[in-house]
Design a protein around this motif. Structure first.
Motif, PDB file in Angstrom:
ATOM      1  N   TYR A  52       0.840  -1.193   0.000  1.00  0.00           N
ATOM      2  CA  TYR A  52       0.000   0.000   0.000  1.00  0.00           C
ATOM      3  C   TYR A  52       0.883   1.253   0.000  1.00  0.00           C
ATOM      4  CZ  TYR A  52      -3.506   3.397   1.496  1.00  0.00           C
ATOM      5  OH  TYR A  52      -4.332   4.486   1.579  1.00  0.00           O
ATOM      6  N   SER A  53       1.945   1.245   0.797  1.00  0.00           N
ATOM      7  CA  SER A  53       2.816   2.426   0.878  1.00  0.00           C
ATOM      8  C   SER A  53       3.511   2.704  -0.454  1.00  0.00           C
ATOM      9  CB  SER A  53       3.831   2.293   2.003  1.00  0.00           C
ATOM     10  OG  SER A  53       4.703   1.213   1.771  1.00  0.00           O
ATOM     11  N   THR A  54       3.823   1.665  -1.212  1.00  0.00           N
ATOM     12  CA  THR A  54       4.432   1.862  -2.533  1.00  0.00           C
ATOM     13  C   THR A  54       3.450   2.552  -3.468  1.00  0.00           C
ATOM     14  OG1 THR A  54       5.881  -0.048  -2.272  1.00  0.00           O
ATOM     15  CG2 THR A  54       5.468   0.694  -4.533  1.00  0.00           C
ATOM     16  N   VAL A  55       2.192   2.131  -3.428  1.00  0.00           N
ATOM     17  CA  VAL A  55       1.170   2.753  -4.269  1.00  0.00           C
ATOM     18  C   VAL A  55       0.987   4.219  -3.880  1.00  0.00           C
ATOM     19  CG1 VAL A  55      -1.278   2.720  -4.931  1.00  0.00           C
ATOM     20  CG2 VAL A  55       0.022   0.582  -4.790  1.00  0.00           C
ATOM     21  N   ILE A  56       0.966   4.496  -2.579  1.00  0.00           N
ATOM     22  CA  ILE A  56       0.852   5.885  -2.112  1.00  0.00           C
ATOM     23  C   ILE A  56       2.036   6.710  -2.610  1.00  0.00           C
ATOM     24  CG2 ILE A  56       0.991   7.364  -0.056  1.00  0.00           C
ATOM     25  CD1 ILE A  56      -1.773   6.276  -0.471  1.00  0.00           C
ATOM     26  N   THR A  57       3.235   6.132  -2.547  1.00  0.00           N
ATOM     27  CA  THR A  57       4.429   6.836  -3.026  1.00  0.00           C
ATOM     28  C   THR A  57       4.308   7.148  -4.512  1.00  0.00           C
ATOM     29  OG1 THR A  57       5.825   5.807  -1.352  1.00  0.00           O
ATOM     30  CG2 THR A  57       6.943   6.666  -3.307  1.00  0.00           C
ATOM     31  N   ILE A  58       3.861   6.185  -5.298  1.00  0.00           N
ATOM     32  CA  ILE A  58       3.717   6.389  -6.743  1.00  0.00           C
ATOM     33  C   ILE A  58       2.670   7.471  -7.009  1.00  0.00           C
ATOM     34  CG2 ILE A  58       2.990   5.334  -8.917  1.00  0.00           C
ATOM     35  CD1 ILE A  58       4.057   2.645  -7.662  1.00  0.00           C
ATOM     36  N   LEU A  59       1.540   7.399  -6.322  1.00  0.00           N
ATOM     37  CA  LEU A  59       0.490   8.407  -6.509  1.00  0.00           C
ATOM     38  C   LEU A  59       0.988   9.797  -6.109  1.00  0.00           C
ATOM     39  CD1 LEU A  59      -2.555   6.351  -5.223  1.00  0.00           C
ATOM     40  CD2 LEU A  59      -2.256   7.242  -7.558  1.00  0.00           C
ATOM     41  N   THR A  60       1.744   9.871  -5.043  1.00  0.00           N
ATOM     42  CA  THR A  60       2.280  11.158  -4.587  1.00  0.00           C
ATOM     43  C   THR A  60       3.256  11.725  -5.612  1.00  0.00           C
ATOM     44  OG1 THR A  60       1.988  10.485  -2.289  1.00  0.00           O
ATOM     45  CG2 THR A  60       3.506  12.304  -2.704  1.00  0.00           C
ATOM     46  N   ARG A  61       4.091  10.872  -6.180  1.00  0.00           N
ATOM     47  CA  ARG A  61       5.028  11.322  -7.222  1.00  0.00           C
ATOM     48  C   ARG A  61       4.272  11.789  -8.463  1.00  0.00           C
ATOM     49  NH1 ARG A  61       9.602   6.584  -6.670  1.00  0.00           N
ATOM     50  NH2 ARG A  61      10.518   7.384  -4.746  1.00  0.00           N
ATOM     51  N   LEU A  62       3.240  11.057  -8.846  1.00  0.00           N
ATOM     52  CA  LEU A  62       2.428  11.464  -9.994  1.00  0.00           C
ATOM     53  C   LEU A  62       1.733  12.793  -9.712  1.00  0.00           C
ATOM     54  CD1 LEU A  62       0.944   8.010 -11.049  1.00  0.00           C
ATOM     55  CD2 LEU A  62       2.522   9.434 -12.388  1.00  0.00           C
ATOM     56  N   HIS A  63       1.315  12.990  -8.472  1.00  0.00           N
ATOM     57  CA  HIS A  63       0.680  14.253  -8.089  1.00  0.00           C
ATOM     58  C   HIS A  63       1.687  15.404  -8.201  1.00  0.00           C
ATOM     59  CE1 HIS A  63      -0.955  17.247  -5.194  1.00  0.00           C
ATOM     60  NE2 HIS A  63      -2.070  16.958  -5.844  1.00  0.00           N
ATOM     61  N   ALA A  64       2.915  15.181  -7.764  1.00  0.00           N
ATOM     62  CA  ALA A  64       3.961  16.202  -7.868  1.00  0.00           C
ATOM     63  C   ALA A  64       4.264  16.537  -9.322  1.00  0.00           C
ATOM     64  CB  ALA A  64       5.227  15.735  -7.156  1.00  0.00           C
ATOM     65  N   LYS A  65       4.083  15.567 -10.205  1.00  0.00           N
ATOM     66  CA  LYS A  65       4.306  15.769 -11.640  1.00  0.00           C
ATOM     67  C   LYS A  65       3.067  16.314 -12.335  1.00  0.00           C
ATOM     68  CE  LYS A  65       7.633  12.000 -11.876  1.00  0.00           C
ATOM     69  NZ  LYS A  65       7.936  10.689 -12.470  1.00  0.00           N
ATOM     70  N   GLN A  66       2.014  16.552 -11.572  1.00  0.00           N
ATOM     71  CA  GLN A  66       0.737  17.059 -12.069  1.00  0.00           C
ATOM     72  C   GLN A  66       0.072  16.107 -13.053  1.00  0.00           C
ATOM     73  OE1 GLN A  66       1.899  20.921 -13.539  1.00  0.00           O
ATOM     74  NE2 GLN A  66       1.892  21.796 -11.489  1.00  0.00           N
ATOM     75  N   ALA A  67       0.321  14.812 -12.876  1.00  0.00           N
ATOM     76  CA  ALA A  67      -0.294  13.801 -13.729  1.00  0.00           C
ATOM     77  C   ALA A  67      -1.576  13.251 -13.111  1.00  0.00           C
ATOM     78  CB  ALA A  67       0.683  12.662 -13.996  1.00  0.00           C
ATOM     79  N   SER A  69      -4.686  14.177  -9.879  1.00  0.00           N
ATOM     80  CA  SER A  69      -5.162  15.133  -8.889  1.00  0.00           C
ATOM     81  C   SER A  69      -5.621  14.361  -7.667  1.00  0.00           C
ATOM     82  CB  SER A  69      -6.298  15.990  -9.450  1.00  0.00           C
ATOM     83  OG  SER A  69      -7.431  15.196  -9.701  1.00  0.00           O
ATOM     84  N   ARG A  70      -5.635  15.069  -6.576  1.00  0.00           N
ATOM     85  CA  ARG A  70      -5.949  14.474  -5.287  1.00  0.00           C
ATOM     86  C   ARG A  70      -7.083  15.285  -4.679  1.00  0.00           C
ATOM     87  NH1 ARG A  70      -1.724  13.546  -0.461  1.00  0.00           N
ATOM     88  NH2 ARG A  70      -3.276  14.012   1.082  1.00  0.00           N
ATOM     89  N   THR A  71      -8.136  14.601  -4.247  1.00  0.00           N
ATOM     90  CA  THR A  71      -9.272  15.310  -3.663  1.00  0.00           C
ATOM     91  C   THR A  71      -9.549  14.776  -2.274  1.00  0.00           C
ATOM     92  OG1 THR A  71     -10.839  13.772  -4.650  1.00  0.00           O
ATOM     93  CG2 THR A  71     -10.354  15.761  -5.899  1.00  0.00           C
ATOM     94  N   GLY A  72     -10.223  15.572  -1.519  1.00  0.00           N
ATOM     95  CA  GLY A  72     -10.612  15.149  -0.186  1.00  0.00           C
ATOM     96  C   GLY A  72      -9.604  15.577   0.856  1.00  0.00           C
ATOM     97  N   ARG A  73     -10.114  16.054   1.947  1.00  0.00           N
ATOM     98  CA  ARG A  73      -9.256  16.396   3.088  1.00  0.00           C
ATOM     99  C   ARG A  73      -9.453  15.295   4.113  1.00  0.00           C
ATOM    100  NH1 ARG A  73      -7.273  21.477   2.465  1.00  0.00           N
ATOM    101  NH2 ARG A  73      -8.481  22.879   1.194  1.00  0.00           N
ATOM    102  N   GLY A  74      -8.366  14.818   4.653  1.00  0.00           N
ATOM    103  CA  GLY A  74      -8.476  13.705   5.589  1.00  0.00           C
ATOM    104  C   GLY A  74      -8.609  12.402   4.843  1.00  0.00           C
ATOM    105  N   ARG A  75      -9.434  11.511   5.343  1.00  0.00           N
ATOM    106  CA  ARG A  75      -9.587  10.186   4.756  1.00  0.00           C
ATOM    107  C   ARG A  75     -10.986  10.002   4.219  1.00  0.00           C
ATOM    108  NH1 ARG A  75      -4.515   9.315   5.035  1.00  0.00           N
ATOM    109  NH2 ARG A  75      -3.547   8.936   7.020  1.00  0.00           N
ATOM    110  N   PRO A  76     -11.217   9.308   3.168  1.00  0.00           N
ATOM    111  CA  PRO A  76     -10.178   8.799   2.272  1.00  0.00           C
ATOM    112  C   PRO A  76      -9.770   9.859   1.255  1.00  0.00           C
ATOM    113  CG  PRO A  76     -12.287   8.046   1.465  1.00  0.00           C
ATOM    114  CD  PRO A  76     -12.547   8.857   2.731  1.00  0.00           C
TER     115      PRO A  76
END
Length: 143
Positions: A52-67, A69-76
């Protein structure tokens, strides 16, 4: 260690993934979603033995590359693609170009190594996105 430096005798070396391979797979999974999804949803569909942490890392990197978007404050936190695999490659190319001091030389060199088909496609795309194309704004004044 064996002569290849990986594993012991009789073990098959683990293949390293190519740069961007996981990012491309995550973008592909996200592209199949009909709405923003959680990282757990992405993980279930990757079928790659990832944590799960690897997927989060990949998503975070994609977010930094603007590829993505991330929505929601808190969880999920919900994720959705902004760019597909081709868009991600274009973002990478743009970032590389932005790091160069002589953009004209880089672009000239790039165009000089294109196949005739790619060059013609690029000419068509540039013509279609000229200054009068809807939704375009010039980055710099005309010469």
């Amino acid at each position: 260690m064996d002569a290849e430096g990986v594993g012991g005798e009789g073990e098959t070396p683990v293949r390293r993934r190519g740069q961007g391979e996981l990012e491309a797979r995550v973008l592909s999974v996200l592209g199949g979603a009909s709405e923003p999804v959680t990282a757990a949803w992405v993980l279930e569909r990757l079928d790659a033995g990832l944590s799960y942490s690897t997927v989060i890392t990949i998503l975070t990197r994609l977010h930094a590359k603007q590829a993505v978007s991330r929505t929601g404050r808190g969880r999920p936190v919900l994720w959705e693609p902004v760019a597909n695999e081709a868009g991600l490659a274009a973002l990478r190319m743009r970032r590389l170009l932005d790091k160069q001091s002589d953009r004209d030389a880089v672009l000239s060199s790039f165009v000089s190594v294109l196949s005739s088909h790619d060059e013609e496609l690029l000419r068509t795309l540039l013509a279609d996105s000229g200054p009068d194309a809807p939704g375009t704004t010039p980055d710099r004044p005309e010469r």
